[in-house]
Design a protein around this motif. Structure first.
Motif: not given
Length: 167
Positions: A56-67
């Motif tokens: 989930m932290s990997i998904c979070e990092d990707d989402f934060k980078r995209d946002m």
């Protein structure tokens, strides 16, 4: 009298064959009657919560980078980040299922809620204040159904009188 006995005997044989066929068909469906059936335990996997949180932290990092590429003033408009959010949702689902956890589960839900609080906490809409439409609009909205009802009744009465004349 003999014909009745032959028919009755035929019906009796048919009844016996039907019961026998039914018992054969249903015996294969019943697990208690099948002596040769092996007992299989379902394949149960336990959710590894530590691995799940790492994914989930990997998904979070990707989402934060995209946002980070989306202007913060556009965070409340879904059209600006729908692709990124879809990728985040897909990432959480696939990673949870890949680990053997069901999705959504309470851990993933709390994770998604924390992401929403971080990015979308200021997107709450103001309370909608309901008000009546202007008087002109209200009059039209009331008169249209009333006039349609009167017109339909008049049409039914007129058609009813025309049918009486034609007969």
């Amino acid at each position: 009298m003999i014909v009745m006995d032959k028919n009755a005997f035929f019906v009796f044989k048919l009844f016996v064959v039907a019961i026998w066929a039914n018992s054969l068909m249903t015996s294969g469906l019943s697990a208690t009657e099948d002596k040769h059936q092996q007992i299989h335990k379902p394949n149960v996997t336990i959710c590894n919560e530590i691995a799940l949180m790492l994914e989930m932290s990997i998904c979070e990092d990707d989402f934060k980078r995209d946002m980070d590429l989306v202007d913060p003033k556009n965070w409340c408009n879904l059209t600006y980040y729908i692709k990124e959010y879809n990728a985040f949702s897909t990432c959480t689902e696939q990673n949870a299922e890949g680990i053997g956890c069901f999705w959504p589960n309470p851990l993933v839900e709390s994770f998604i809620i924390s992401i929403h609080k971080h990015f979308f906490s200021n997107c709450t809409s103001d309370q909608v204040i309901w008000e009546d439409p202007p008087d002109n609009m209200l009059t039209i909205l009331i008169l249209i159904p009333v006039l349609l009802t009167v017109a339909i009744i008049a049409l039914v009465v007129w058609c009813g009188k025309r049918n009486d004349v034609m007969l």
